[in-house]
Enzyme design. Structure first.
Site, short mmCIF file in Angstrom:
data_model
loop_
_atom_site.label_atom_id
_atom_site.label_comp_id
_atom_site.label_asym_id
_atom_site.label_seq_id
_atom_site.Cartn_x
_atom_site.Cartn_y
_atom_site.Cartn_z
N LYS A 89 0.87 -1.33 -0.01
CA LYS A 89 0.05 -0.24 0.15
C LYS A 89 0.86 1.27 0.15
O LYS A 89 0.46 2.26 -0.54
CB LYS A 89 -0.96 0.20 1.20
CG LYS A 89 -1.84 -1.02 1.11
CD LYS A 89 -2.82 -0.86 0.20
CE LYS A 89 -4.44 -1.53 0.53
NZ LYS A 89 -4.19 -3.11 0.88
N GLU A 111 -10.14 5.86 2.61
CA GLU A 111 -10.87 4.94 3.06
C GLU A 111 -10.19 3.65 3.51
O GLU A 111 -8.93 3.57 2.90
CB GLU A 111 -11.86 4.64 2.24
CG GLU A 111 -11.57 3.51 1.29
CD GLU A 111 -10.38 3.93 0.20
OE1 GLU A 111 -10.32 5.24 -0.06
OE2 GLU A 111 -9.46 3.20 -0.40
N SER A 375 1.90 -9.87 -0.83
CA SER A 375 1.62 -8.34 -0.87
C SER A 375 1.65 -7.66 0.48
O SER A 375 1.87 -6.40 0.54
CB SER A 375 0.01 -8.12 -1.29
OG SER A 375 -0.75 -8.97 -0.46
C1 LIG Z 1 -5.25 -4.05 0.83
C2 LIG Z 1 -4.37 -5.30 0.60
C3 LIG Z 1 -4.61 -6.25 -0.47
C4 LIG Z 1 -5.79 -6.02 -1.37
O1 LIG Z 1 -5.69 -4.96 -2.13
P1 LIG Z 1 -5.35 -4.82 -3.66
O2 LIG Z 1 -5.94 -3.36 -4.12
O3 LIG Z 1 -6.34 -5.86 -4.47
O4 LIG Z 1 -3.77 -5.21 -3.73
C5 LIG Z 1 -4.00 -7.35 -0.68
N1 LIG Z 1 -3.06 -7.80 0.35
C6 LIG Z 1 -2.50 -6.92 1.18
C7 LIG Z 1 -1.52 -7.15 1.98
C8 LIG Z 1 -3.33 -5.67 1.36
O5 LIG Z 1 -3.35 -4.83 2.49
#
Ligand SMILES: *Cc1c(COP(=O)(O)O)cnc(C)c1O
Length: 395
Positions: A89, A111, A375
């Site tokens: 993020k 948000e 992610s």
């Molecule tokens: C917010 C988040 C996601 C999902 O959001 P995307 O916009 O689809 O990437 C996935 N993994 C993590 C660790 C997140 O914080």
């Protein structure tokens, strides 16, 4: 490959600006500011400094030897879990908050679902000296108390949202309402590749750093990837890692949505089960009831708990370039535990969905080189793990 979105903000038939009239000038201002500012040397230099020394980039492309052995494939993890504040993020919030600063906006709103985007926005605002308010559903505030504290510690105000299911969709609706009321002074920092044009494009461009780095790291190691797997909530980490590989047909791209309790029960598998509709200013696939109301959705991971999906993903699904699959709550839970035990890495419950897909379909990946976008990290999910552990142990 033609460059998308087009001037009107469409990826094929998806995207656009479905917003109240008062927001049209603000979206045009944003589009113009992004076009003008993001290309300047000053902006690029500031952002690359922040990404390197504040966020900790580049993140490693890590060969997961134990996981590879189990899966019978060569598995590399793109370690977005090592980005400062714990997820990809921050790549986006640093870009957008820096843009807000250059635009002369003093107040930033956002948000948040799991709290990760809120935390990243709050940290970016603290760093850049901007005022920050974050809308968050009451249910998510309860699920992610730790992240609420982190945001407050960074000096942000967390505004509880009591409407609807009290989760991400409702928080995004409230943030949009705030923006409409305060559009002259306020920058809306959107957390995923969703929303009205130009957001899906801006967020993609700031998240492309993931794929650009991975491409460079693969090249340097003399490896070519057969497949890249990423989880899809709104679709920012996935489009970020996919984008620079779209032109290379040899690389298979797989987005994994949250299958929740199963596709016949509550879930967030928007691209598998949704129909085309409009939510939060964009036309895309959307989970809706037979009479067109937005469906109640569920995932064990708050960050995937969203009934819509970024318009570019709808386009990539229709074009067939990206394949979209799903993994359920329990599969994600098992993958969460698996990576922790076998690699000493606790993945975010969202990222665990991408991993779960590899584990459940491992026959398909035998002998292949696979990159998984990890992610984020899973420290925030320990409460959810504690509640659900023991439900099933497959591995
Ligand atoms: C917010 C988040 C996601 C999902 O959001 P995307 O916009 O689809 O990437 C996935 N993994 C993590 C660790 C997140 O914080």
């Amino acid at each position: 490959m033609k460059k998308l979105p087009n001037k009107k903000g469409y990826f094929g038939e998806f995207g656009g600006k479905f917003v109240p009239e008062v927001l049209i000038p603000a979206l045009s201002e944003l589009e113009e500011a992004y076009r003008r500012i993001s290309k300047t040397t000053v902006f690029k230099r500031e952002l690359s400094f922040l990404l390197k020394d504040f966020a900790g980039r580049p993140t490693p492309l890590y060969f997961a030897a134990n996981l590879s052995k189990y899966a019978g494939a060569k598995v590399y993890l793109k370690r977005e879990d090592m980005v400062h504040t714990g997820a990809h993020k921050l790549n986006n919030t640093l870009g957008q908050c820096l843009l807000a600063k250059h635009m002369g906006k003093k107040r930033v709103i956002a948000e948040t679902g799991a709290g990760q985007h809120g935390v990243a926005t709050a940290a970016s605002c603290a760093k850049l000296g901007l005022e920050c308010e974050v809308y968050m559903g009451e249910v998510d505030i309860e699920r992610q108390k730790h992240n609420v504290l982190r945001m407050e510690l960074f000096g942000a105000r967390v505004v509880p949202v009591y409407a609807g299911q009290k989760t991400l969709k409702d928080a995004a609706s409230e943030a949009l309402r705030d923006w409409i009321a305060n559009v002259n002074t306020t920058y809306y920092c959107l957390g995923s590749a969703i929303g009205p044009h130009p957001y899906p494009k801006i967020v993609r461009e700031f998240q492309r750093v993931i794929g650009k780095e991975a491409k460079r790291q693969l090249l340097k190691a003399g490896i070519s990837a057969d497949c890249i797997i990423a989880c899809v909530g709104g679709g920012s980490n996935s489009i970020g890692i996919f984008y620079d590989f779209l032109g290379n047909a040899k690389v298979k791209l797989i987005g994994v949505e949250a299958g929740g309790e199963g596709l016949n029960k509550r879930h967030c598998a928007t691209l598998s089960k949704g129909r085309i509709g409009v939510l939060h200013g964009t036309k895309s696939y959307l989970l809706q009831t037979p009479d067109g109301q937005v469906s109640d959705v569920h995932s064990i991971s708050a960050g995937l708990d969203y009934p819509g999906v970024g318009p570019e993903h709808s386009y990539l699904k229709e074009s067939g370039r990206v394949k979209y699959a799903h993994a359920g709550d329990l599969e994600a839970l098992e993958a969460f535990e698996f990576l922790s035990r076998k690699e000493g890495i606790i993945p975010a419950m969202e990222s665990a969905h991408a991993l779960a897909y590899l584990l459940k379909e491992k026959e398909k990946f035998r002998g292949k080189t696979v990159v998984i976008c990890l992610s984020g990290r899973g420290d925030k999910d320990l409460g959810i793990y504690q509640e659900n552990r023991g439900k099933r142990y497959g591995y």
